[in-house]
Design an enzyme around this catalytic site. Sequence first.
Site, mmCIF file in Angstrom:
data_model
loop_
_atom_site.group_PDB
_atom_site.id
_atom_site.type_symbol
_atom_site.label_atom_id
_atom_site.label_comp_id
_atom_site.label_asym_id
_atom_site.label_seq_id
_atom_site.Cartn_x
_atom_site.Cartn_y
_atom_site.Cartn_z
ATOM 1 N N TRP A 57 -4.976 11.879 -9.103
ATOM 2 C CA TRP A 57 -5.969 12.266 -7.804
ATOM 3 C C TRP A 57 -7.570 11.711 -8.246
ATOM 4 O O TRP A 57 -8.232 11.706 -7.440
ATOM 5 C CB TRP A 57 -6.362 13.841 -7.945
ATOM 6 C CG TRP A 57 -5.158 14.426 -7.360
ATOM 7 C CD1 TRP A 57 -3.762 13.913 -7.078
ATOM 8 C CD2 TRP A 57 -4.818 15.952 -7.100
ATOM 9 N NE1 TRP A 57 -2.903 14.797 -6.546
ATOM 10 C CE2 TRP A 57 -3.709 16.116 -6.824
ATOM 11 C CE3 TRP A 57 -5.622 17.080 -7.456
ATOM 12 C CZ2 TRP A 57 -3.193 17.380 -6.557
ATOM 13 C CZ3 TRP A 57 -5.446 18.205 -7.017
ATOM 14 C CH2 TRP A 57 -3.955 18.666 -6.461
ATOM 15 N N LYS A 58 -7.456 10.863 -9.528
ATOM 16 C CA LYS A 58 -8.675 10.194 -9.931
ATOM 17 C C LYS A 58 -9.906 11.010 -9.528
ATOM 18 O O LYS A 58 -9.844 12.115 -10.026
ATOM 19 C CB LYS A 58 -8.990 8.837 -8.850
ATOM 20 C CG LYS A 58 -7.696 8.013 -8.903
ATOM 21 C CD LYS A 58 -7.914 6.803 -8.501
ATOM 22 C CE LYS A 58 -6.496 5.799 -8.492
ATOM 23 N NZ LYS A 58 -6.564 4.557 -7.795
ATOM 24 N N HIS B 229 -5.234 3.369 -17.849
ATOM 25 C CA HIS B 229 -5.008 3.093 -16.377
ATOM 26 C C HIS B 229 -6.181 1.882 -16.202
ATOM 27 O O HIS B 229 -7.123 1.982 -16.806
ATOM 28 C CB HIS B 229 -5.754 4.308 -15.445
ATOM 29 C CG HIS B 229 -5.555 3.920 -14.067
ATOM 30 N ND1 HIS B 229 -6.479 3.299 -13.364
ATOM 31 C CD2 HIS B 229 -4.692 4.351 -13.075
ATOM 32 C CE1 HIS B 229 -6.175 3.358 -11.900
ATOM 33 N NE2 HIS B 229 -5.091 3.851 -12.050
ATOM 34 N N GLU C 1 -8.506 1.243 -14.024
ATOM 35 C CA GLU C 1 -9.872 1.752 -13.942
ATOM 36 C C GLU C 1 -10.509 1.926 -15.241
ATOM 37 O O GLU C 1 -11.692 1.654 -15.575
ATOM 38 C CB GLU C 1 -10.053 2.756 -13.031
ATOM 39 C CG GLU C 1 -9.725 2.226 -11.505
ATOM 40 C CD GLU C 1 -9.112 3.119 -10.596
ATOM 41 O OE1 GLU C 1 -8.797 4.421 -10.795
ATOM 42 O OE2 GLU C 1 -8.579 2.804 -9.590
ATOM 43 N N GLU D 137 0.988 -1.327 -12.523
ATOM 44 C CA GLU D 137 0.218 -1.440 -11.417
ATOM 45 C C GLU D 137 -0.390 -2.612 -11.356
ATOM 46 O O GLU D 137 -1.446 -2.954 -12.134
ATOM 47 C CB GLU D 137 -0.838 -0.141 -11.859
ATOM 48 C CG GLU D 137 -0.187 1.220 -11.769
ATOM 49 C CD GLU D 137 -1.208 2.243 -11.474
ATOM 50 O OE1 GLU D 137 -0.706 2.965 -10.343
ATOM 51 O OE2 GLU D 137 -2.005 2.479 -12.139
ATOM 52 N N GLY E 157 -5.497 0.752 -4.384
ATOM 53 C CA GLY E 157 -6.566 0.936 -3.576
ATOM 54 C C GLY E 157 -7.117 0.091 -2.475
ATOM 55 O O GLY E 157 -7.869 0.270 -1.795
ATOM 56 N N SER F 112 -1.136 1.149 -4.041
ATOM 57 C CA SER F 112 -0.906 1.429 -2.260
ATOM 58 C C SER F 112 0.511 1.689 -2.055
ATOM 59 O O SER F 112 0.798 1.381 -1.058
ATOM 60 C CB SER F 112 -1.438 -0.025 -1.643
ATOM 61 O OG SER F 112 -2.700 -0.353 -2.009
ATOM 62 N N GLY G 214 -2.072 6.754 -5.965
ATOM 63 C CA GLY G 214 -3.448 7.121 -5.837
ATOM 64 C C GLY G 214 -3.824 7.752 -4.592
ATOM 65 O O GLY G 214 -3.650 8.892 -4.414
ATOM 66 N N GLY G 215 -4.516 7.061 -3.484
ATOM 67 C CA GLY G 215 -4.806 7.423 -2.299
ATOM 68 C C GLY G 215 -3.871 8.606 -1.636
ATOM 69 O O GLY G 215 -4.329 9.360 -0.962
HETATM 70 P P1 PGA Z 1 -3.549 3.598 -5.172
HETATM 71 O O1 PGA Z 1 -3.895 4.014 -6.513
HETATM 72 O O2 PGA Z 1 -2.353 4.461 -4.772
HETATM 73 O O3 PGA Z 1 -4.626 4.489 -4.116
HETATM 74 O O4 PGA Z 1 -3.423 2.069 -4.696
HETATM 75 C C1 PGA Z 1 -2.648 3.916 -7.383
HETATM 76 C C2 PGA Z 1 -3.259 4.272 -8.932
HETATM 77 O O5 PGA Z 1 -4.500 3.852 -9.345
HETATM 78 O O6 PGA Z 1 -2.662 4.900 -9.758
#
Ligand code: PGA
Length: 251
Positions: A10-11, A95, A97, A167, A173, A213, A234-235
């Site tokens: 969920w970030k 991750h 990020e 990933e 994203g 994605s 993520g999204g």
């Molecule tokens: P995303 O993110 O599905 O929004 O691309 C995946 C993630 O960063 O784990």
Amino acid sequence: MRKKIIAGNWKMNKTVEEAVELANAIKLDLAECKEVDVVLCPPFTAIKAVSDVVSETLINVGSQNMSSEDEGAYTGEISHTMLKELFVRYVILGHSERREYYKETDFWINKKVKKALEKNLRPIVCVGEKLEDREGGNTEAVVEVQVREGLKDIPAAAYTELVIAYEPVWAIGTGKTATSAQAQEVHAFIRGIVKDMVGAEAADAVRIQYGGSMKPDNAPELLSQPDIDGGLIGGAALDAASFFGIVKAGM
Ligand code: PGA
């Protein structure tokens, strides 16, 4: 046969109230889901509330990070003890990020993976190349270093517990998904590295998720690849119907 694992990252989204609402909506469809391991990873502040919502279900709770240390003067960090107290089972580590914005290195990720395993938490260890790596033909070299360093000195037996998430950073994203063939190629490559590191049995057992994605429409093809054992979402994990659509594709 490896059981598929779909985790929602969920970030930095959802207040406690919003998290409870989303967890309740997901619970309606997935409370009794046995075919796939389902994991929800809310921000730290909503973990307790989400754990309470899913407590009597088969849905697992994960965190998005964890300290490599036990306790003490580490301002802003969260320990394994604090997470386990809230019934956390999985921890996302490394991750992209966190690598990119908070300069987490393979050395620290490896320390966290070891700590998580020692404390019976299941690490979801993220690896993946950036766009410039892929365009420069360096995808395998970059991913290999991340796998070898991040999973350094992890015993073969731990590979039934730990999960690897591939990933590609350029797909996170962005709405650009790796094709199922591109993803499968890297997943098979990662499984080969694990085999080289700790043997065929561990390589066969370890679950490797795809992330970047993933959506209900592309999930069936990605999840039908032989070396793709789930998704880190993520999204699409922020919407109960989309998340359910992806889990269904893994059933
Ligand atoms: P995303 O993110 O599905 O929004 O691309 C995946 C993630 O960063 O784990």
